[in-house]
Design a protein around this motif. Structure first.
Motif, PDB file in Angstrom:
ATOM      1  N   ASP A 123       0.745  -1.667   0.000  1.00 42.09           N
ATOM      2  CA  ASP A 123       0.173  -0.006   0.109  1.00 42.09           C
ATOM      3  C   ASP A 123       0.625   1.093   0.209  1.00 42.09           C
ATOM      4  OD1 ASP A 123      -2.693  -1.384   0.201  1.00 42.09           O
ATOM      5  OD2 ASP A 123      -2.131  -1.836   2.351  1.00 42.09           O
ATOM      6  N   THR A 124       1.924   1.280  -0.275  1.00 45.88           N
ATOM      7  CA  THR A 124       2.692   2.411   0.097  1.00 45.88           C
ATOM      8  C   THR A 124       3.215   2.696  -1.050  1.00 45.88           C
ATOM      9  OG1 THR A 124       4.527   1.192   1.449  1.00 45.88           O
ATOM     10  CG2 THR A 124       5.568   2.862   0.923  1.00 45.88           C
ATOM     11  N   ALA A 125       2.862   4.112  -0.898  1.00 44.79           N
ATOM     12  CA  ALA A 125       3.076   5.115  -1.870  1.00 44.79           C
ATOM     13  C   ALA A 125       4.289   5.985  -2.306  1.00 44.79           C
ATOM     14  CB  ALA A 125       1.389   6.803  -2.406  1.00 44.79           C
ATOM     15  N   PHE A 126       4.761   6.188  -3.040  1.00 42.86           N
ATOM     16  CA  PHE A 126       6.248   7.479  -3.100  1.00 42.86           C
ATOM     17  C   PHE A 126       6.724   5.715  -2.757  1.00 42.86           C
ATOM     18  CE2 PHE A 126       2.220  10.196  -1.983  1.00 42.86           C
ATOM     19  CZ  PHE A 126       2.746  11.123  -3.625  1.00 42.86           C
ATOM     20  N   LYS A 127       7.398   5.224  -3.219  1.00 46.01           N
ATOM     21  CA  LYS A 127       8.555   4.512  -2.497  1.00 46.01           C
ATOM     22  C   LYS A 127      10.255   4.895  -3.359  1.00 46.01           C
ATOM     23  CE  LYS A 127       6.286  -0.534  -1.919  1.00 46.01           C
ATOM     24  NZ  LYS A 127       5.541  -1.749  -2.153  1.00 46.01           N
ATOM     25  N   ALA A 128       9.527   5.091  -4.100  1.00 45.35           N
ATOM     26  CA  ALA A 128      10.944   5.489  -4.581  1.00 45.35           C
ATOM     27  C   ALA A 128      11.653   7.314  -3.786  1.00 45.35           C
ATOM     28  CB  ALA A 128      11.000   5.660  -6.445  1.00 45.35           C
ATOM     29  N   ARG A 129      10.616   7.495  -3.725  1.00 45.28           N
ATOM     30  CA  ARG A 129      11.061   8.149  -2.718  1.00 45.28           C
ATOM     31  C   ARG A 129      11.765   8.301  -1.689  1.00 45.28           C
ATOM     32  NH1 ARG A 129      13.882  12.023  -1.268  1.00 45.28           N
ATOM     33  NH2 ARG A 129      13.709  14.653  -1.179  1.00 45.28           N
ATOM     34  N   TRP A 130      11.062   7.715  -0.732  1.00 42.33           N
ATOM     35  CA  TRP A 130      11.444   6.466  -0.017  1.00 42.33           C
ATOM     36  C   TRP A 130      12.947   6.377   0.447  1.00 42.33           C
ATOM     37  CZ3 TRP A 130       8.622  10.047   2.651  1.00 42.33           C
ATOM     38  CH2 TRP A 130       7.175  10.214   2.383  1.00 42.33           C
ATOM     39  N   ALA A 131      13.065   5.843  -0.536  1.00 46.17           N
ATOM     40  CA  ALA A 131      14.282   4.941  -0.814  1.00 46.17           C
ATOM     41  C   ALA A 131      15.170   5.656  -1.247  1.00 46.17           C
ATOM     42  CB  ALA A 131      14.507   4.062  -1.764  1.00 46.17           C
ATOM     43  N   ALA A 132      15.100   6.919  -1.714  1.00 45.85           N
ATOM     44  CA  ALA A 132      16.311   7.726  -1.924  1.00 45.85           C
ATOM     45  C   ALA A 132      16.509   9.105  -0.929  1.00 45.85           C
ATOM     46  CB  ALA A 132      15.379   9.126  -3.295  1.00 45.85           C
ATOM     47  N   GLY A 133      16.087   8.901   0.500  1.00 45.45           N
ATOM     48  CA  GLY A 133      16.063   9.071   0.996  1.00 45.45           C
ATOM     49  C   GLY A 133      16.208  10.883   1.481  1.00 45.45           C
ATOM     50  N   PHE A 134      16.497  11.361   3.202  1.00 46.70           N
ATOM     51  CA  PHE A 134      16.405  12.791   2.926  1.00 46.70           C
ATOM     52  C   PHE A 134      17.801  12.694   4.118  1.00 46.70           C
ATOM     53  CE2 PHE A 134      12.195  12.132   2.411  1.00 46.70           C
ATOM     54  CZ  PHE A 134      11.774  12.962   1.340  1.00 46.70           C
ATOM     55  N   THR A 135      18.241  13.695   3.686  1.00 39.57           N
ATOM     56  CA  THR A 135      19.736  14.601   4.720  1.00 39.57           C
ATOM     57  C   THR A 135      19.308  14.710   5.843  1.00 39.57           C
ATOM     58  OG1 THR A 135      20.782  14.915   2.917  1.00 39.57           O
ATOM     59  CG2 THR A 135      21.445  15.938   4.991  1.00 39.57           C
ATOM     60  N   HIS A 136      18.245  15.128   6.492  1.00 38.57           N
ATOM     61  CA  HIS A 136      17.874  16.162   7.348  1.00 38.57           C
ATOM     62  C   HIS A 136      16.898  15.199   7.503  1.00 38.57           C
ATOM     63  CE1 HIS A 136      20.276  19.019   6.668  1.00 38.57           C
ATOM     64  NE2 HIS A 136      20.294  19.478   5.737  1.00 38.57           N
ATOM     65  N   GLY A 137      15.695  14.395   7.734  1.00 37.84           N
ATOM     66  CA  GLY A 137      15.050  13.635   7.752  1.00 37.84           C
ATOM     67  C   GLY A 137      15.276  11.736   8.383  1.00 37.84           C
ATOM     68  N   ALA A 138      14.820  11.233   8.934  1.00 35.97           N
ATOM     69  CA  ALA A 138      14.813   9.977   9.075  1.00 35.97           C
ATOM     70  C   ALA A 138      12.974   9.354   8.620  1.00 35.97           C
ATOM     71  CB  ALA A 138      14.590   9.518  10.196  1.00 35.97           C
ATOM     72  N   ILE A 139      13.535   8.916   7.627  1.00 36.66           N
ATOM     73  CA  ILE A 139      11.904   8.083   7.265  1.00 36.66           C
ATOM     74  C   ILE A 139      11.467   6.074   7.887  1.00 36.66           C
ATOM     75  CG2 ILE A 139      10.028   7.021   4.967  1.00 36.66           C
ATOM     76  CD1 ILE A 139      11.252  10.187   5.317  1.00 36.66           C
ATOM     77  N   HIS A 140      10.489   6.233   8.243  1.00 33.31           N
ATOM     78  CA  HIS A 140       9.696   5.224   8.824  1.00 33.31           C
ATOM     79  C   HIS A 140       8.830   4.871   8.814  1.00 33.31           C
ATOM     80  CE1 HIS A 140      13.058   5.842  11.915  1.00 33.31           C
ATOM     81  NE2 HIS A 140      12.618   6.752  12.213  1.00 33.31           N
ATOM     82  N   ILE A 141       8.551   3.301   7.656  1.00 28.14           N
ATOM     83  CA  ILE A 141       7.453   3.382   7.013  1.00 28.14           C
ATOM     84  C   ILE A 141       7.403   1.594   8.575  1.00 28.14           C
ATOM     85  CG2 ILE A 141       6.562   1.953   5.229  1.00 28.14           C
ATOM     86  CD1 ILE A 141       8.319   3.362   3.658  1.00 28.14           C
ATOM     87  N   HIS A 142       5.703   2.164   8.650  1.00 33.28           N
ATOM     88  CA  HIS A 142       4.790   1.100   9.996  1.00 33.28           C
ATOM     89  C   HIS A 142       4.153   0.173   8.971  1.00 33.28           C
ATOM     90  CE1 HIS A 142       6.813   3.103  12.769  1.00 33.28           C
ATOM     91  NE2 HIS A 142       6.881   4.440  11.557  1.00 33.28           N
ATOM     92  N   SER A 143       3.916  -1.371   8.867  1.00 30.19           N
ATOM     93  CA  SER A 143       2.634  -2.218   8.431  1.00 30.19           C
ATOM     94  C   SER A 143       2.470  -2.488   9.434  1.00 30.19           C
ATOM     95  CB  SER A 143       3.766  -3.033   7.149  1.00 30.19           C
ATOM     96  OG  SER A 143       2.604  -4.676   7.173  1.00 30.19           O
ATOM     97  N   SER A 144       0.851  -3.121   9.033  1.00 26.71           N
ATOM     98  CA  SER A 144      -0.552  -3.153  10.562  1.00 26.71           C
ATOM     99  C   SER A 144      -0.039  -4.590  10.170  1.00 26.71           C
ATOM    100  CB  SER A 144      -1.255  -2.499  10.057  1.00 26.71           C
ATOM    101  OG  SER A 144      -1.044  -1.724  10.280  1.00 26.71           O
ATOM    102  N   ALA A 145      -0.243  -5.272   8.936  1.00 24.75           N
ATOM    103  CA  ALA A 145      -0.015  -6.894   8.509  1.00 24.75           C
ATOM    104  C   ALA A 145       1.282  -7.097   9.376  1.00 24.75           C
ATOM    105  CB  ALA A 145      -0.527  -7.082   6.925  1.00 24.75           C
ATOM    106  N   GLU A 146       2.496  -6.715   9.385  1.00 23.63           N
ATOM    107  CA  GLU A 146       3.499  -7.002  10.530  1.00 23.63           C
ATOM    108  C   GLU A 146       3.580  -6.825  11.854  1.00 23.63           C
ATOM    109  OE1 GLU A 146       7.069  -5.235   8.214  1.00 23.63           O
ATOM    110  OE2 GLU A 146       6.218  -5.735   6.041  1.00 23.63           O
TER     111      GLU A 146
END
Length: 320
Positions: free
Chosen positions: A145-168
């Motif tokens: 269900d994750t949108a914008f996967k490519a953007r999260w994969a590229a990462g951010f210099t000043h921010g930390a990204i955490h994706i949480h899956s309810s199924a997991e």
């Protein structure tokens, strides 16, 4: 309300049942400026008007990027976008409006549920460009269900990204971001997603000592549409002319005024966009919108959402 003609430049799947829509101007010019958290009204080809948050970075003025979830109980908007919208189609959109803007602060915690990620992506892009530290937590049912996967994969210099899956087993009910515990002065929490999701996270933050003024929310659906017309009747007086209208229990203020020939700036008709907010000069308001903060609903000078809110007093005087 002024509208701008745009062309659907691209459509792309963004996770299960999510469709990204890239809009550009018809003349190749830049689009109106906006700040992160803003949304636009989109006039669809079937006559409906829907509000969608802008997901793109505010400094990229050559396009607006939207992302629309295919709702199982669509009222016509998401069904049109997913089934009938085509590249090259011309639409009309409003100028951006923002009721969910970033605040000045030392740290920002962004928490999204499902398609609520759209305005928070724009916020992340803004904070990244400013070199401001942030943390983004994105809750989905399943990874697919994750949108914008490519953007999260590229990462951010000043921010930390955490994706949480309810199924997991990583749902907000089972655990919330540890950053909620480490808040300090001038920290801000931004929430966007289903009403129940936001209520759960906001309540947890309050219990952990977050001041309510540091918790900011944006809803993308009315919590109870039927409740808009529940309650007794009352009267509405127009300050400009003195005309008085009777609003019966089964009608909204907006519908009564429109029937009486009064121009009302309507858009969502669900209390979530703010287009019809109107100052109230006299009387008590029964606020039923999800646009205004609790502080705004208790302010000395208040505004009423004509599409859904009602009066607690027998008569209110509005600034129309």
């Amino acid at each position: 309300m002024e509208t701008i003609p745009v062309i659907v430049d691209a459509l792309s799947a963004q996770g299960h049942r999510n469709l990204a829509v890239r809009l550009i101007t018809t003349d190749g010019d830049t689009l109106p400026a906006f700040d992160a958290g803003a949304h636009i009204d989109v006039h669809l080809g079937n006559g409906l008007i829907r509000q969608y948050s802008i997901a793109s970075a505010p400094h990229e003025r050559d396009h607006y990027l939207l992302c629309v979830k295919r709702e199982a109980n669509s009222r016509g908007g998401s069904a049109y976008v997913h089934e009938r919208l085509r590249v090259g189609e011309t639409l009309k959109v409003s100028r951006p409006r923002n009721l969910f803007s970033l605040r000045n602060g030392s740290r920002h915690l962004l928490v999204a549920g499902g398609i609520g990620i759209t305005p928070l992506l724009s916020m992340a892009e803004t904070l990244e460009r400013a070199g401001a530290p942030f943390e983004l937590h994105y809750y989905v049912r399943e990874r697919v269900d994750t949108a914008f996967k490519a953007r999260w994969a590229a990462g951010f210099t000043h921010g930390a990204i955490h994706i949480h899956s309810s199924a997991e087993g990583d749902s907000p009910r089972n655990g919330l971001p540890a950053a909620l515990h480490g808040h300090g002065e001038s920290c801000h929490l931004y929430l966007c997603g289903p009403a129940g999701f936001m209520q759960h996270v906001a309540q947890a933050a309050l219990e952990l000592g977050w001041p309510s003024a540091s918790i900011h929310q944006e809803a993308f659906g009315a919590s109870n549409v039927q409740a808009m017309t529940e309650g007794g009747g009352f009267q509405v007086e127009l300050a400009s002319t003195g005309r008085v209208f009777d609003v019966p229990p089964e009608r909204t203020i907006a519908s009564v005024l429109l029937e009486g020939g009064v121009s009302v700036p309507l858009s969502c008709e669900m209390g979530i966009c703010g287009a019809c907010l109107t100052p109230v000069r006299e009387g008590a308001i029964d606020h039923r919108d999800t646009v205004q903060s609790e502080a705004e609903k208790c302010a000395p000078v208040q505004q009423i959402a004509l599409c859904c809110s009602r009066a607690r007093s027998s008569r209110i005087v509005i600034d129309l």
